[in-house]
Design a protein around this motif. Structure first.
Motif, PDB file in Angstrom:
ATOM      1  N   TRP A   1       0.823  -1.208   0.000  1.00 35.75           N
ATOM      2  CA  TRP A   1       0.000   0.000   0.000  1.00 35.75           C
ATOM      3  C   TRP A   1       0.861   1.264   0.000  1.00 35.75           C
ATOM      4  O   TRP A   1       0.515   2.266  -0.630  1.00 35.75           O
ATOM      5  N   SER A   2       1.977   1.226   0.697  1.00 33.38           N
ATOM      6  CA  SER A   2       2.891   2.378   0.705  1.00 33.38           C
ATOM      7  C   SER A   2       3.460   2.620  -0.688  1.00 33.38           C
ATOM      8  O   SER A   2       3.602   3.771  -1.126  1.00 33.38           O
ATOM      9  N   THR A   3       3.798   1.552  -1.390  1.00 34.24           N
ATOM     10  CA  THR A   3       4.301   1.675  -2.759  1.00 34.24           C
ATOM     11  C   THR A   3       3.251   2.294  -3.669  1.00 34.24           C
ATOM     12  O   THR A   3       3.551   3.194  -4.457  1.00 34.24           O
ATOM     13  N   LEU A   4       2.016   1.820  -3.557  1.00 39.40           N
ATOM     14  CA  LEU A   4       0.926   2.395  -4.364  1.00 39.40           C
ATOM     15  C   LEU A   4       0.677   3.864  -4.018  1.00 39.40           C
ATOM     16  O   LEU A   4       0.464   4.691  -4.910  1.00 39.40           O
ATOM     17  N   ALA A   5       0.728   4.196  -2.735  1.00 38.44           N
ATOM     18  CA  ALA A   5       0.522   5.591  -2.318  1.00 38.44           C
ATOM     19  C   ALA A   5       1.637   6.490  -2.833  1.00 38.44           C
ATOM     20  O   ALA A   5       1.386   7.604  -3.296  1.00 38.44           O
ATOM     21  N   ALA A   6       2.885   6.012  -2.788  1.00 34.30           N
ATOM     22  CA  ALA A   6       4.008   6.802  -3.283  1.00 34.30           C
ATOM     23  C   ALA A   6       3.912   7.004  -4.792  1.00 34.30           C
ATOM     24  O   ALA A   6       4.177   8.109  -5.298  1.00 34.30           O
ATOM     25  N   ALA A   7       3.525   5.965  -5.517  1.00 36.28           N
ATOM     26  CA  ALA A   7       3.366   6.100  -6.967  1.00 36.28           C
ATOM     27  C   ALA A   7       2.259   7.091  -7.308  1.00 36.28           C
ATOM     28  O   ALA A   7       2.411   7.919  -8.221  1.00 36.28           O
ATOM     29  N   THR A   8       1.170   7.041  -6.578  1.00 31.00           N
ATOM     30  CA  THR A   8       0.068   7.979  -6.801  1.00 31.00           C
ATOM     31  C   THR A   8       0.488   9.404  -6.486  1.00 31.00           C
ATOM     32  O   THR A   8       0.216  10.332  -7.252  1.00 31.00           O
ATOM     33  N   ALA A   9       1.163   9.605  -5.366  1.00 32.56           N
ATOM     34  CA  ALA A   9       1.629  10.945  -4.992  1.00 32.56           C
ATOM     35  C   ALA A   9       2.618  11.491  -6.022  1.00 32.56           C
ATOM     36  O   ALA A   9       2.566  12.671  -6.381  1.00 32.56           O
TER      37      ALA A   9
ATOM     38  N   THR B   1       2.766  10.704  -9.205  1.00 32.48           N
ATOM     39  CA  THR B   1       2.021  11.031 -10.426  1.00 32.48           C
ATOM     40  C   THR B   1       1.269  12.344 -10.281  1.00 32.48           C
ATOM     41  O   THR B   1       1.267  13.176 -11.188  1.00 32.48           O
ATOM     42  N   VAL B   2       0.648  12.556  -9.134  1.00 33.18           N
ATOM     43  CA  VAL B   2      -0.070  13.805  -8.891  1.00 33.18           C
ATOM     44  C   VAL B   2       0.901  14.988  -8.908  1.00 33.18           C
ATOM     45  O   VAL B   2       0.608  16.032  -9.488  1.00 33.18           O
ATOM     46  N   ALA B   3       2.072  14.834  -8.312  1.00 36.43           N
ATOM     47  CA  ALA B   3       3.058  15.922  -8.270  1.00 36.43           C
ATOM     48  C   ALA B   3       3.546  16.274  -9.674  1.00 36.43           C
ATOM     49  O   ALA B   3       3.634  17.457 -10.034  1.00 36.43           O
ATOM     50  N   VAL B   4       3.853  15.266 -10.473  1.00 37.68           N
ATOM     51  CA  VAL B   4       4.334  15.517 -11.838  1.00 37.68           C
ATOM     52  C   VAL B   4       3.234  16.160 -12.675  1.00 37.68           C
ATOM     53  O   VAL B   4       3.476  17.108 -13.428  1.00 37.68           O
ATOM     54  N   THR B   5       2.001  15.684 -12.529  1.00 38.52           N
ATOM     55  CA  THR B   5       0.889  16.245 -13.288  1.00 38.52           C
ATOM     56  C   THR B   5       0.623  17.690 -12.884  1.00 38.52           C
ATOM     57  O   THR B   5       0.425  18.552 -13.733  1.00 38.52           O
ATOM     58  N   ALA B   6       0.641  17.974 -11.596  1.00 37.24           N
ATOM     59  CA  ALA B   6       0.387  19.335 -11.125  1.00 37.24           C
ATOM     60  C   ALA B   6       1.485  20.286 -11.576  1.00 37.24           C
ATOM     61  O   ALA B   6       1.213  21.415 -11.986  1.00 37.24           O
ATOM     62  N   ARG B   7       2.722  19.840 -11.531  1.00 35.82           N
ATOM     63  CA  ARG B   7       3.834  20.693 -11.951  1.00 35.82           C
ATOM     64  C   ARG B   7       3.769  20.958 -13.445  1.00 35.82           C
ATOM     65  O   ARG B   7       3.996  22.070 -13.895  1.00 35.82           O
TER      66      ARG B   7
END
Length: 87
Positions: A43-51, A53-59
């Motif tokens: 779950w930590s791996t999935l959460a880190a991947a999601t975070a 992706t969100v950071a790259v998309t927002a930037r």
């Protein structure tokens, strides 16, 4: 975000990467769960991947407006011509 004339290639590449991830992620996360003895690492791996992706998309969204091209030049209309202004 793909250059004009390369949108098909970009979409195909994204779909290929997506399908590889769909095939590899479940066994990799299952192996991680079996190795660690719990679901926390998976779950930590999935959460880190999601975070990430969100950071790259927002930037990426802050660099240019919705109607600007990547090069800063005006977008071309059908046939590669500049759109006419309404005068």
């Amino acid at each position: 975000m793909a250059p004009p004339g390369r949108t098909g290639f970009a979409l195909g590449l994204v779909m290929a990467v997506d399908q590889v991830a769909v095939i590899l992620a479940p066994p990799a996360l299952g192996l991680l769960r079996d190795t660690t003895g719990g679901c926390t690492a998976a779950w930590s791996t999935l959460a880190a991947a999601t975070a990430g992706t969100v950071a790259v998309t927002a930037r990426g969204g802050k660099r240019r407006g919705p109607d600007a091209s990547r090069s800063g030049r005006p977008l071309l209309g059908p046939g590669g011509t500049a759109p006419r202004s309404a005068a």
